[in-house]
Design a protein around this motif. Sequence first.
Motif, PDB file in Angstrom:
ATOM      1  N   GLN A 128      24.952  79.308  46.857  1.00  0.00           N
ATOM      2  CA  GLN A 128      24.685  80.381  47.816  1.00  0.00           C
ATOM      3  C   GLN A 128      23.582  80.001  48.800  1.00  0.00           C
ATOM      4  OE1 GLN A 128      24.206  84.129  45.797  1.00  0.00           O
ATOM      5  NE2 GLN A 128      26.220  84.019  44.858  1.00  0.00           N
ATOM      6  N   ASP A 129      23.488  78.717  49.062  1.00  0.00           N
ATOM      7  CA  ASP A 129      22.565  78.218  50.085  1.00  0.00           C
ATOM      8  C   ASP A 129      23.383  78.104  51.375  1.00  0.00           C
ATOM      9  OD1 ASP A 129      20.807  76.966  51.719  1.00  0.00           O
ATOM     10  OD2 ASP A 129      20.351  75.295  50.357  1.00  0.00           O
ATOM     11  N   TRP A 130      23.560  79.255  52.059  1.00  0.00           N
ATOM     12  CA  TRP A 130      24.497  79.320  53.188  1.00  0.00           C
ATOM     13  C   TRP A 130      24.040  78.487  54.372  1.00  0.00           C
ATOM     14  CZ3 TRP A 130      28.319  80.763  50.634  1.00  0.00           C
ATOM     15  CH2 TRP A 130      28.245  81.767  49.684  1.00  0.00           C
ATOM     16  N   HIS A 131      22.744  78.404  54.579  1.00  0.00           N
ATOM     17  CA  HIS A 131      22.241  77.596  55.699  1.00  0.00           C
ATOM     18  C   HIS A 131      22.627  76.124  55.504  1.00  0.00           C
ATOM     19  CE1 HIS A 131      19.672  76.295  58.950  1.00  0.00           C
ATOM     20  NE2 HIS A 131      19.052  75.441  58.135  1.00  0.00           N
ATOM     21  N   THR A 132      22.402  75.628  54.289  1.00  0.00           N
ATOM     22  CA  THR A 132      22.766  74.233  54.000  1.00  0.00           C
ATOM     23  C   THR A 132      24.287  74.046  54.061  1.00  0.00           C
ATOM     24  OG1 THR A 132      20.842  74.051  52.561  1.00  0.00           O
ATOM     25  CG2 THR A 132      22.561  72.387  52.285  1.00  0.00           C
ATOM     26  N   ALA A 133      25.008  75.043  53.551  1.00  0.00           N
ATOM     27  CA  ALA A 133      26.480  74.951  53.571  1.00  0.00           C
ATOM     28  C   ALA A 133      26.989  74.833  55.002  1.00  0.00           C
ATOM     29  CB  ALA A 133      27.075  76.175  52.888  1.00  0.00           C
ATOM     30  N   LEU A 134      26.420  75.628  55.906  1.00  0.00           N
ATOM     31  CA  LEU A 134      26.871  75.576  57.303  1.00  0.00           C
ATOM     32  C   LEU A 134      26.569  74.224  57.937  1.00  0.00           C
ATOM     33  CD1 LEU A 134      25.906  79.186  58.430  1.00  0.00           C
ATOM     34  CD2 LEU A 134      28.207  78.207  58.354  1.00  0.00           C
ATOM     35  N   LYS A 135      25.407  73.662  57.595  1.00  0.00           N
ATOM     36  CA  LYS A 135      25.070  72.336  58.128  1.00  0.00           C
ATOM     37  C   LYS A 135      26.051  71.294  57.607  1.00  0.00           C
ATOM     38  CE  LYS A 135      20.824  70.932  58.194  1.00  0.00           C
ATOM     39  NZ  LYS A 135      19.440  70.664  57.720  1.00  0.00           N
ATOM     40  N   GLU A 185      22.778  67.379  39.239  1.00  0.00           N
ATOM     41  CA  GLU A 185      23.678  66.362  38.679  1.00  0.00           C
ATOM     42  C   GLU A 185      24.994  66.338  39.461  1.00  0.00           C
ATOM     43  OE1 GLU A 185      25.850  65.989  34.467  1.00  0.00           O
ATOM     44  OE2 GLU A 185      23.652  65.940  34.324  1.00  0.00           O
ATOM     45  N   ALA A 186      25.474  67.511  39.839  1.00  0.00           N
ATOM     46  CA  ALA A 186      26.713  67.584  40.624  1.00  0.00           C
ATOM     47  C   ALA A 186      26.548  66.865  41.955  1.00  0.00           C
ATOM     48  CB  ALA A 186      27.096  69.045  40.862  1.00  0.00           C
ATOM     49  N   GLU A 187      25.377  67.020  42.578  1.00  0.00           N
ATOM     50  CA  GLU A 187      25.141  66.358  43.863  1.00  0.00           C
ATOM     51  C   GLU A 187      25.071  64.853  43.700  1.00  0.00           C
ATOM     52  OE1 GLU A 187      23.152  67.741  46.961  1.00  0.00           O
ATOM     53  OE2 GLU A 187      23.657  69.840  46.664  1.00  0.00           O
ATOM     54  N   GLN A 221      33.690  68.724  49.011  1.00  0.00           N
ATOM     55  CA  GLN A 221      32.996  69.145  47.788  1.00  0.00           C
ATOM     56  C   GLN A 221      31.482  69.261  48.033  1.00  0.00           C
ATOM     57  OE1 GLN A 221      32.413  66.358  44.455  1.00  0.00           O
ATOM     58  NE2 GLN A 221      33.588  67.787  43.197  1.00  0.00           N
ATOM     59  N   TYR A 222      30.955  68.380  48.873  1.00  0.00           N
ATOM     60  CA  TYR A 222      29.517  68.388  49.184  1.00  0.00           C
ATOM     61  C   TYR A 222      29.109  69.745  49.774  1.00  0.00           C
ATOM     62  CZ  TYR A 222      25.125  66.551  51.142  1.00  0.00           C
ATOM     63  OH  TYR A 222      23.815  66.316  51.465  1.00  0.00           O
ATOM     64  N   ALA A 223      29.922  70.244  50.708  1.00  0.00           N
ATOM     65  CA  ALA A 223      29.623  71.552  51.313  1.00  0.00           C
ATOM     66  C   ALA A 223      29.868  72.682  50.310  1.00  0.00           C
ATOM     67  CB  ALA A 223      30.479  71.747  52.561  1.00  0.00           C
ATOM     68  N   GLU A 224      30.884  72.536  49.494  1.00  0.00           N
ATOM     69  CA  GLU A 224      31.192  73.593  48.519  1.00  0.00           C
ATOM     70  C   GLU A 224      30.100  73.719  47.454  1.00  0.00           C
ATOM     71  OE1 GLU A 224      36.081  73.716  48.600  1.00  0.00           O
ATOM     72  OE2 GLU A 224      35.078  72.212  47.377  1.00  0.00           O
ATOM     73  N   ILE A 225      29.444  72.620  47.155  1.00  0.00           N
ATOM     74  CA  ILE A 225      28.329  72.686  46.199  1.00  0.00           C
ATOM     75  C   ILE A 225      27.234  73.606  46.744  1.00  0.00           C
ATOM     76  CG2 ILE A 225      26.434  71.355  45.155  1.00  0.00           C
ATOM     77  CD1 ILE A 225      28.396  68.993  44.947  1.00  0.00           C
ATOM     78  N   ALA A 226      26.959  73.461  48.037  1.00  0.00           N
ATOM     79  CA  ALA A 226      25.949  74.339  48.653  1.00  0.00           C
ATOM     80  C   ALA A 226      26.413  75.793  48.627  1.00  0.00           C
ATOM     81  CB  ALA A 226      25.683  73.892  50.087  1.00  0.00           C
ATOM     82  N   MET A 227      27.727  76.001  48.826  1.00  0.00           N
ATOM     83  CA  MET A 227      28.259  77.368  48.778  1.00  0.00           C
ATOM     84  C   MET A 227      28.093  77.950  47.380  1.00  0.00           C
ATOM     85  SD  MET A 227      31.727  77.127  51.128  1.00  0.00           S
ATOM     86  CE  MET A 227      32.105  78.880  51.016  1.00  0.00           C
ATOM     87  N   GLN A 228      28.336  77.141  46.365  1.00  0.00           N
ATOM     88  CA  GLN A 228      28.195  77.645  44.992  1.00  0.00           C
ATOM     89  C   GLN A 228      26.758  78.026  44.687  1.00  0.00           C
ATOM     90  OE1 GLN A 228      30.137  76.198  41.681  1.00  0.00           O
ATOM     91  NE2 GLN A 228      31.981  75.479  42.729  1.00  0.00           N
TER      92      GLN A 228
END
Length: 497
Positions: free
Chosen positions: A171-178, A141-143, A162-169
Amino acid sequence: MRVNLITSPPSPSFSSPLPPIEEVLDWPREASRKGDWRMAAKRWDILQRAYPNQAQVWFGAIDACLQAKDVETAEKIHQLASERFPNNPNTLLHGARIRLAQGEIQLAAELFETARKQHPKILEIWLQSSDCALRKGLYDEAEVFNAKARELVPSHPKPHKQYAEIAMQQQDWHTALKRWAAFRKLFPENPAGYILAAESAEKSGDLKLARKLKLAREYGEELLTDSEEVNIYSFHNRRHRHATLTGLMELIWTKAIFNLRSETQRNYLSYLWWVIEPLLHMIIYFLVFGFLLQRGGEGFITFLLTGLIPWMWFSKAVSNSSNSIITGQGLMLQIAIPSIVFPLVSLVQASLKQIPVFLVLFAFVWLQGYPPGLHWLTLVPVILLQTLLIVMFGCILAALVPFVRDISHIVSTGLTFVMFMSGIFYSYESIPEKWQELFLLNPMAFIIKCYREIFIEGIYPDFSTMGIWAVISIIGCALTLISYKKLRYIFPRVVLS
């Protein structure tokens, strides 16, 4: 913590005309930018009483109180603001934020839903809705809310961050880095793209990439390109290469090039300043000594330039390197890097900037009727000797300043004294003969004498004295290098103290 504001309905008490509201809004916002939310809340409170019909000052006060964790005051202001501005989208938005701060997440979500229906074009509502969904653990829902925010204002950094921070929350670090990589492409100047990306890389265990990202923030995103084989990062991570002279020299060269590139990008005239600055100095000194004081006579400009340009090289290199370890402490504390790199980088920078200036000097001297000949080849050992002297003095001062920082205050004065004692504006032959030998014990006075012998008199310099100074300089450099090696673990501790 209470901010201690007046939350009763304000009554205008300002008799003199007030400036337009747009001219005063930066006052509380300045405090917000500094992170001083209590001060910001107080300033918004004053503006509330001065401009009671301006909605933005009310909601600014609520936001500042929430940031200062004073939920109780924020709620009181919100009650008053709701009566005055019932249809303002911020009434719902801040009402929901207050509920979130009070832990009433479900009630906040309902208010956000109402806000989205009534004001679907407000970016902040979608962003806050996404944050609320994250608080509930509803990542999908956040996405969805975040996607709507990115679609609504694609050029604003907040939704993409915020889009990248959602991935960080998650803990999907690979997606966060992308996502952080995409963020940097859109907003290369935004530090979050490097700082939070480095944090993601560290969490994922990729310390190599984390260091690279931290360096890229300082030296530019091009450091992250895969095609760049020679970069600062590669040196920091190849510890074995540090042990070799080649690796150290490559590191110094690369850092100097990055620093010069960064320096020139900040000026409109870019590299031209390398030549303009010494010319300006020459004009000033000529006006003072040649025109006002009537010193010098015919050929004074050539005489002045052949002394001034070598001196400026020495002065700038030594001055910049003296404080280089202190200014480089941030990098030194982040990664393993030999301390001697910092003064040597400053010296290389100053020397590279001197190359076009020397070329201009050669051309000028030639045009003034002093043609080149075989004797000009002796400029090579003179320049090499001056380089050794610069390295020796620059590195010694750089090593001393972290231990006795008062030295940095007297470097400038000391260099000015040496400048006037080096015969830049007068010939050493103009002083009494009995003092000339003592005068030439100043290495820069001797070096300037060598330059003038080659350029103006067309003769070879004194090789025997040059050899003595070369031996002294080499021994001085060797001892300095040994000292840096012995102090390598002490420098980081000293610069922190």
